[in-house]
Motif scaffolding. Structure first.
Motif, PDB file in Angstrom:
ATOM      1  N   PHE A 391     -82.444  -2.583  -5.561  1.00  0.00           N
ATOM      2  CA  PHE A 391     -81.077  -2.635  -4.333  1.00  0.00           C
ATOM      3  C   PHE A 391     -81.335  -1.320  -3.491  1.00  0.00           C
ATOM      4  O   PHE A 391     -80.256  -1.341  -2.488  1.00  0.00           O
ATOM      5  CB  PHE A 391     -79.852  -3.206  -5.189  1.00  0.00           C
ATOM      6  N   GLN A 397     -74.952  -3.015  -1.030  1.00  0.00           N
ATOM      7  CA  GLN A 397     -75.529  -3.158  -2.429  1.00  0.00           C
ATOM      8  C   GLN A 397     -74.923  -1.518  -3.443  1.00  0.00           C
ATOM      9  O   GLN A 397     -75.256  -1.088  -4.753  1.00  0.00           O
ATOM     10  CB  GLN A 397     -76.556  -3.695  -3.043  1.00  0.00           C
ATOM     11  N   ARG A 416     -68.868  -6.476  -8.864  1.00  0.00           N
ATOM     12  CA  ARG A 416     -70.140  -7.421  -8.909  1.00  0.00           C
ATOM     13  C   ARG A 416     -71.246  -6.739 -10.327  1.00  0.00           C
ATOM     14  O   ARG A 416     -71.269  -7.309 -10.597  1.00  0.00           O
ATOM     15  CB  ARG A 416     -70.937  -7.742  -7.505  1.00  0.00           C
ATOM     16  N   PHE A 417     -71.815  -6.507  -9.667  1.00  0.00           N
ATOM     17  CA  PHE A 417     -73.309  -5.280 -10.851  1.00  0.00           C
ATOM     18  C   PHE A 417     -72.472  -5.242 -12.335  1.00  0.00           C
ATOM     19  O   PHE A 417     -73.348  -5.692 -13.430  1.00  0.00           O
ATOM     20  CB  PHE A 417     -73.579  -4.682 -10.351  1.00  0.00           C
ATOM     21  N   LEU A 420     -72.664  -8.977 -14.224  1.00  0.00           N
ATOM     22  CA  LEU A 420     -73.507  -9.774 -14.036  1.00  0.00           C
ATOM     23  C   LEU A 420     -73.652 -10.205 -15.108  1.00  0.00           C
ATOM     24  O   LEU A 420     -74.044  -9.916 -15.766  1.00  0.00           O
ATOM     25  CB  LEU A 420     -74.761  -8.605 -13.676  1.00  0.00           C
ATOM     26  N   THR A 440     -83.030  -9.015 -11.250  1.00  0.00           N
ATOM     27  CA  THR A 440     -81.690  -9.573 -10.337  1.00  0.00           C
ATOM     28  C   THR A 440     -82.025  -9.493  -9.077  1.00  0.00           C
ATOM     29  O   THR A 440     -81.769 -10.274  -8.189  1.00  0.00           O
ATOM     30  CB  THR A 440     -80.204  -8.567 -10.900  1.00  0.00           C
ATOM     31  N   VAL A 441     -83.130  -8.755  -8.769  1.00  0.00           N
ATOM     32  CA  VAL A 441     -83.369  -8.347  -7.582  1.00  0.00           C
ATOM     33  C   VAL A 441     -83.832  -9.292  -6.990  1.00  0.00           C
ATOM     34  O   VAL A 441     -83.734 -10.070  -5.595  1.00  0.00           O
ATOM     35  CB  VAL A 441     -84.256  -7.060  -7.383  1.00  0.00           C
ATOM     36  N   TYR A 444     -81.684 -12.236  -6.133  1.00  0.00           N
ATOM     37  CA  TYR A 444     -81.662 -12.086  -4.873  1.00  0.00           C
ATOM     38  C   TYR A 444     -82.212 -12.532  -3.667  1.00  0.00           C
ATOM     39  O   TYR A 444     -81.621 -12.891  -2.464  1.00  0.00           O
ATOM     40  CB  TYR A 444     -81.194 -10.616  -4.665  1.00  0.00           C
ATOM     41  N   SER A 449     -78.856 -15.154  -4.383  1.00  0.00           N
ATOM     42  CA  SER A 449     -77.930 -14.296  -4.800  1.00  0.00           C
ATOM     43  C   SER A 449     -77.711 -13.903  -6.918  1.00  0.00           C
ATOM     44  O   SER A 449     -78.706 -13.669  -7.199  1.00  0.00           O
ATOM     45  CB  SER A 449     -77.181 -15.783  -5.932  1.00  0.00           C
ATOM     46  N   VAL A 450     -77.537 -12.625  -7.005  1.00  0.00           N
ATOM     47  CA  VAL A 450     -77.714 -11.799  -7.836  1.00  0.00           C
ATOM     48  C   VAL A 450     -76.695 -12.919  -9.655  1.00  0.00           C
ATOM     49  O   VAL A 450     -76.776 -11.926 -10.354  1.00  0.00           O
ATOM     50  CB  VAL A 450     -76.734 -11.064  -7.396  1.00  0.00           C
ATOM     51  N   ASP A 451     -75.897 -14.179  -9.499  1.00  0.00           N
ATOM     52  CA  ASP A 451     -75.727 -14.262 -10.134  1.00  0.00           C
ATOM     53  C   ASP A 451     -77.096 -15.535 -10.669  1.00  0.00           C
ATOM     54  O   ASP A 451     -75.823 -16.634 -11.755  1.00  0.00           O
ATOM     55  CB  ASP A 451     -74.821 -15.335  -9.426  1.00  0.00           C
TER      56      ASP A 451
END
Ligand code: SF4
Ligand code: SF4
Length: 480
Positions: A391, A397, A416-417, A420, A440-441, A444, A449-451
């Motif tokens: 990120f 980010q 947010r992170f 995770l 996660t990257v 995204y 989405s990172v989720d």
């Protein structure tokens, strides 16, 4: 009593045996099919065991294959991720000394293309001093057993003064505090010299990761200089000069077109006098952005920033980490443009690497990567902090800054992170402890989405089968 949700099994060919693994405890057993069937009988609610079966069940329970309940498994998992996040054993910083690069890689529009380098950020010695001060404060707050400093970019060797300064100052800081320090470099290898290695060996150099993108011709096509000149021979010569001085790991980025050239690269490496000095050889798919950008679920502003981390993008990004080497863990299987085919290619290249006797990743033991660790930080040339190198450079980010400034966008990103947990979407997948929901990257970039999990289960399953066969072969060799 219940069979653990983290049990996986591989029937072994030509034998009435099964390889059992529990991905949470990492227990691995080769058992007879009868013993493996006990786990099925537990699931079916069978009661009443004979003495032999009770003994086998006790062994399975000791190794975590049998647990009290599914809730116990889930509690253990939550506790595990909590401990990983909070662990104070190690402080890790990845410092991007510069975002400039001397290569003009085919799949990357950063580097020496057009006027990119003119505008790309480079850390000043003044910022490096502030980075050191911030890191010393973290060392004092955490009192970790070890500190890992990784230099990355861009091309980190384009900013040697900052590298030397940080390595020396942090070495002194660690010596004064009784903390073990390790230095890693992720570089394209073009500017690597014995002098650099000698100088950093004095400050705890642990190893250098260098990228070769296929055999000589393929690499020269994929990773040329701006004028199109090849870089393969010079990099290999540089490795030859330093391989006896430090650990060298070889990485590489393949796509469907270039994967076929990797066996020739492996053959070439095997012939080199430094072959037995290579500490790891592992390849991963090139990370490419989807043509159609996904709907922005997280940080919509990021889509307007013309920067998408770790990807080759259509609009020119002015800041961002090099996409060639980040993602040593799960991202090794992420971001591919035709994922199942590349999963197969990755499994194939892993086997080819093993066949030639090089140490490599096993495709299973990846573990939660550093984005899941609160005490792992990426620092960009301007002192901005990120949760992982993938990120870096995307200011939307950034989770903070070394000067401690309070800005709501960074605070929100940090929350947010910290929260995770895409793996929660993976329900009862047995691979959660070793995969954590994937990179996660890549999630995204590919899913917006990172989720959400970035799933490459096929590649992990192939790694499991390979591990099972290797374990069985080793046991056979030990018996004979
Ligand atoms: S999220 Fe992906 S790029 Fe970031 S540390 Fe994890 S595996 Fe690497
Ligand atoms: S991403 Fe896929 S393999 Fe990984 S834990 Fe989730 S479901 Fe399992």
């Amino acid at each position: 009593m219940q069979s653990s949700m983290f049990n996986v099994r591989v029937p072994l060919e030509d034998q009435n045996e099964v390889f059992l693994m529990n991905t949470f405890t990492d227990a691995q057993l080769i058992v007879s099919s009868d013993v493996a069937e006990l786990l099925d009988r537990i699931e079916a609610g069978t009661n009443g065991w004979n003495a032999e079966e009770r003994e086998a069940l006790a062994t399975l329970a000791e190794n975590g294959f049998i647990v009290e309940s599914r809730d116990a498994d889930r509690d253990n998992l939550r506790q595990y991720f909590h401990e990983v996040r909070q662990s104070r054993e190690q402080l890790r910083t990845t410092v991007l000394t510069t975002l400039q690069c001397n290569f003009a890689c085919d799949y990357c529009i950063q580097g020496d293309h057009g006027d990119y380098n003119k505008n790309a950020a480079k850390m000043s010695l003044e910022t490096a001093a502030r980075v050191a001060e911030w890191t010393e404060q973290r060392l004092d707050a955490l009192r970790p057993e070890s500190y890992v400093l990784t230099f990355f970019g861009g091309e980190p060797l384009l900013n040697l003064p900052v590298m030397y300064y940080l390595a020396e100052r942090m070495w002194q800081a660690c010596q004064a505090r009784g903390v073990r320090m390790l230095v890693n470099i992720i570089t394209n290898g073009l500017l690597l010299t014995p002098e650099i290695v000698d100088r950093l060996n004095a400050y705890g150099l642990n190893g250098i990761k260098i990228t070769l993108d296929g055999d000589r011709d393929t690499h020269n096509r994929m990773r040329p200089l701006r004028g199109g000149q090849g870089t393969f021979d010079r990099i290999v010569n540089n490795i030859r000069q330093v391989a006896h001085k430090t650990r060298i790991a070889i990485g590489g980025n393949f796509d469907m077109e270039t994967a076929g050239s990797y066996p020739a690269l492996l053959d070439f490496l095997k012939e080199q006098e430094f072959a037995d000095k290579l500490s790891k050889v592992a390849f991963k798919p090139v990370i490419r952005e989807r043509k159609e950008a996904p709907a922005p679920v997280v940080a919509p502003a990021a889509r307007g920033s013309k920067f998408i981390a770790l990807t080759a993008v259509a609009d020119k990004p002015l800041n961002g980490a090099c996409m060639t080497s980040a993602g040593a863990a799960v991202s090794a299987s992420s971001g591919c443009d035709s994922c199942h085919m590349l999963d197969d290619e990755m499994a194939f290249l892993r086997e080819e690497t093993k066949k030639r006797g090089f140490p490599t990743i096993d495709g299973i033991h990846m573990g939660p990567c550093e984005i899941h660790r609160s005490n792992a930080h990426t620092i960009s040339p301007d002192g901005s902090l990120y949760a992982c190198p993938g990120f870096a450079g995307d200011t939307t980010q950034s989770v903070g800054h070394i000067d401690g400034r309070r800005e709501s966008a960074r605070t929100q990103a940090a929350s947010r992170f910290e929260a995770l947990s895409a793996w929660k979407e993976c329900r009862d997948c047995a691979f959660i402890p070793v995969c954590a929901g994937g990179c996660t990257v890549a999630a995204y970039n590919e899913l917006g989405s990172v989720d959400r999990p970035n799933c490459h289960k096929t590649a992990i399953q192939a790694g499991l089968v390979s591990l099972a066969r290797q374990t069985a072969a080793e046991r056979l060799a030990a018996v004979n």
